[in-house]
Design a protein around this motif. Structure first.
Motif, PDB file in Angstrom:
ATOM      1  N   GLU A  86       0.883  -1.170   0.000  1.00 22.27           N
ATOM      2  CA  GLU A  86       0.000   0.000   0.000  1.00 22.27           C
ATOM      3  C   GLU A  86       0.912   1.208   0.000  1.00 22.27           C
ATOM      4  OE1 GLU A  86      -2.767   2.262   3.219  1.00 22.27           O
ATOM      5  OE2 GLU A  86      -3.012   0.087   3.074  1.00 22.27           O
ATOM      6  N   LEU A  87       0.693   2.132  -0.940  1.00 23.24           N
ATOM      7  CA  LEU A  87       1.557   3.296  -0.964  1.00 23.24           C
ATOM      8  C   LEU A  87       0.795   4.553  -1.303  1.00 23.24           C
ATOM      9  CD1 LEU A  87       3.114   4.113  -4.108  1.00 23.24           C
ATOM     10  CD2 LEU A  87       3.241   1.680  -3.824  1.00 23.24           C
ATOM     11  N   THR A  88       1.307   5.662  -0.785  1.00 22.46           N
ATOM     12  CA  THR A  88       0.736   6.979  -1.061  1.00 22.46           C
ATOM     13  C   THR A  88       1.869   7.936  -1.375  1.00 22.46           C
ATOM     14  OG1 THR A  88       0.786   7.614   1.273  1.00 22.46           O
ATOM     15  CG2 THR A  88      -1.252   6.598   0.468  1.00 22.46           C
ATOM     16  N   TRP A  89       1.518   9.012  -2.068  1.00 21.89           N
ATOM     17  CA  TRP A  89       2.472  10.049  -2.396  1.00 21.89           C
ATOM     18  C   TRP A  89       1.947  11.370  -1.835  1.00 21.89           C
ATOM     19  CZ3 TRP A  89       0.896   6.817  -6.680  1.00 21.89           C
ATOM     20  CH2 TRP A  89       1.815   5.807  -6.986  1.00 21.89           C
ATOM     21  N   PRO A  90       2.246  11.670  -0.566  1.00 21.52           N
ATOM     22  CA  PRO A  90       1.682  12.858   0.071  1.00 21.52           C
ATOM     23  C   PRO A  90       2.162  14.188  -0.495  1.00 21.52           C
ATOM     24  CG  PRO A  90       2.989  11.582   1.653  1.00 21.52           C
ATOM     25  CD  PRO A  90       3.015  10.854   0.352  1.00 21.52           C
ATOM     26  N   THR A  91       3.382  14.228  -1.043  1.00 18.60           N
ATOM     27  CA  THR A  91       3.898  15.449  -1.669  1.00 18.60           C
ATOM     28  C   THR A  91       4.648  15.062  -2.936  1.00 18.60           C
ATOM     29  OG1 THR A  91       5.968  15.397  -0.398  1.00 18.60           O
ATOM     30  CG2 THR A  91       4.140  16.652   0.566  1.00 18.60           C
ATOM     31  N   PRO A  92       4.644  15.954  -3.927  1.00 18.83           N
ATOM     32  CA  PRO A  92       5.302  15.617  -5.192  1.00 18.83           C
ATOM     33  C   PRO A  92       6.825  15.592  -5.087  1.00 18.83           C
ATOM     34  CG  PRO A  92       4.349  17.819  -5.301  1.00 18.83           C
ATOM     35  CD  PRO A  92       3.967  17.247  -3.976  1.00 18.83           C
ATOM     36  N   THR A  93       7.413  14.658  -5.804  1.00 11.91           N
ATOM     37  CA  THR A  93       8.863  14.580  -5.928  1.00 11.91           C
ATOM     38  C   THR A  93       9.281  15.555  -7.019  1.00 11.91           C
ATOM     39  OG1 THR A  93       8.807  12.269  -5.255  1.00 11.91           O
ATOM     40  CG2 THR A  93      10.787  13.015  -6.411  1.00 11.91           C
ATOM     41  N   ARG A  94      10.284  16.357  -6.713  1.00 13.11           N
ATOM     42  CA  ARG A  94      10.708  17.437  -7.612  1.00 13.11           C
ATOM     43  C   ARG A  94      12.134  17.230  -8.105  1.00 13.11           C
ATOM     44  NH1 ARG A  94       6.024  20.320  -8.579  1.00 13.11           N
ATOM     45  NH2 ARG A  94       5.033  20.908  -6.637  1.00 13.11           N
ATOM     46  N   PRO A  95      12.465  17.855  -9.239  1.00 14.65           N
ATOM     47  CA  PRO A  95      13.856  17.822  -9.692  1.00 14.65           C
ATOM     48  C   PRO A  95      14.759  18.403  -8.596  1.00 14.65           C
ATOM     49  CG  PRO A  95      12.443  18.827 -11.361  1.00 14.65           C
ATOM     50  CD  PRO A  95      11.611  18.642 -10.133  1.00 14.65           C
ATOM     51  N   GLY A  96      15.883  17.751  -8.365  1.00 16.59           N
ATOM     52  CA  GLY A  96      16.813  18.215  -7.349  1.00 16.59           C
ATOM     53  C   GLY A  96      16.584  17.627  -5.971  1.00 16.59           C
ATOM     54  N   ASP A  97      15.448  16.961  -5.773  1.00 13.07           N
ATOM     55  CA  ASP A  97      15.218  16.303  -4.483  1.00 13.07           C
ATOM     56  C   ASP A  97      16.314  15.271  -4.244  1.00 13.07           C
ATOM     57  OD1 ASP A  97      12.915  17.655  -3.751  1.00 13.07           O
ATOM     58  OD2 ASP A  97      11.554  15.980  -4.146  1.00 13.07           O
ATOM     59  N   ILE A  98      16.814  15.245  -3.036  1.00 20.27           N
ATOM     60  CA  ILE A  98      17.752  14.198  -2.603  1.00 20.27           C
ATOM     61  C   ILE A  98      16.985  13.387  -1.575  1.00 20.27           C
ATOM     62  CG2 ILE A  98      19.935  13.695  -1.468  1.00 20.27           C
ATOM     63  CD1 ILE A  98      20.947  16.392  -2.645  1.00 20.27           C
ATOM     64  N   VAL A  99      16.713  12.127  -1.917  1.00 20.10           N
ATOM     65  CA  VAL A  99      15.842  11.300  -1.092  1.00 20.10           C
ATOM     66  C   VAL A  99      16.571  10.082  -0.530  1.00 20.10           C
ATOM     67  CG1 VAL A  99      13.749  12.021  -2.332  1.00 20.10           C
ATOM     68  CG2 VAL A  99      14.968   9.961  -3.056  1.00 20.10           C
ATOM     69  N   HIS A 100      15.991   9.548   0.510  1.00 23.20           N
ATOM     70  CA  HIS A 100      16.426   8.280   1.091  1.00 23.20           C
ATOM     71  C   HIS A 100      15.171   7.630   1.673  1.00 23.20           C
ATOM     72  CE1 HIS A 100      16.319  10.788   4.706  1.00 23.20           C
ATOM     73  NE2 HIS A 100      16.141   9.655   5.373  1.00 23.20           N
ATOM     74  N   ALA A 101      15.272   6.370   2.043  1.00 18.28           N
ATOM     75  CA  ALA A 101      14.140   5.679   2.666  1.00 18.28           C
ATOM     76  C   ALA A 101      14.520   5.267   4.079  1.00 18.28           C
ATOM     77  CB  ALA A 101      13.739   4.454   1.847  1.00 18.28           C
TER      78      ALA A 101
END
Length: 158
Positions: A86-101
């Motif tokens: 089950e997954l949701t995307w609460p905010t949009p991923t943008r160019p330049g985002d540096i993400v981790h989990a």
């Protein structure tokens, strides 16, 4: 990282992946091939949409998250085998985002009929450096014990 088996895990165990920077070019390429919508393909058109700017496809965010989890998050001996998500995307991923989990084991159930395996539930968030949640996921994963038929002797080396 050392490979983990079902018996190595406990509810509450936490894992964190490496970071990954998402580029404009990647967003456009992924969208062009898999999710060709204006807010993923065209910065000008995207300004007049719900997203108010270029946003990565949620599926792109999910694919990046999966890569992070496989390469640096969950060192499961027999791989990450999904049984439900089950997954949701609460905010949009943008160019330049540096993400981790960041991943937490929330439940472990050993199979009664096949005690060499079980299911774990993990909750994980894909976060930016500033802590914004780009994806929130709950997944059920199949795992094996060291004594399973797919145990250490049969696991290919990477």
């Amino acid at each position: 990282m050392e490979s983990l088996w079902l018996e190595d895990l406990n509810v509450g165990d936490r894992f964190r992946t490496e970071e990954y920077e998402i580029t404009r070019e990647e967003i456009l390429a992924f969208a062009g091939q898999y999710d060709p919508q204006p807010f993923h393909l065209d910065e000008t058109a995207a300004t007049d949409t719900f997203f108010q700017g270029l946003a990565a496809s949620g599926w792109h965010t999910a694919a990046i998250t999966m890569r992070l989890i496989v390469t640096s998050g969950l060192p499961f001996a027999t791989g990450i085998i999904g049984a439900g998500v089950e997954l949701t995307w609460p905010t949009p991923t943008r160019p330049g985002d540096i993400v981790h989990a960041e991943i937490t084991v929330t439940e472990i159930k050993v199979s009664r009929s096949q005690p060499d395996r079980g299911f774990i539930t993990v909750a994980y968030d894909t976060l930016t450096r500033s802590g914004q949640v780009r994806q929130r996921t709950t997944a059920t994963l199949l795992m094996f014990t060291r004594t399973s038929p797919t145990g250490p002797a049969e696991v290919p080396q990477r």
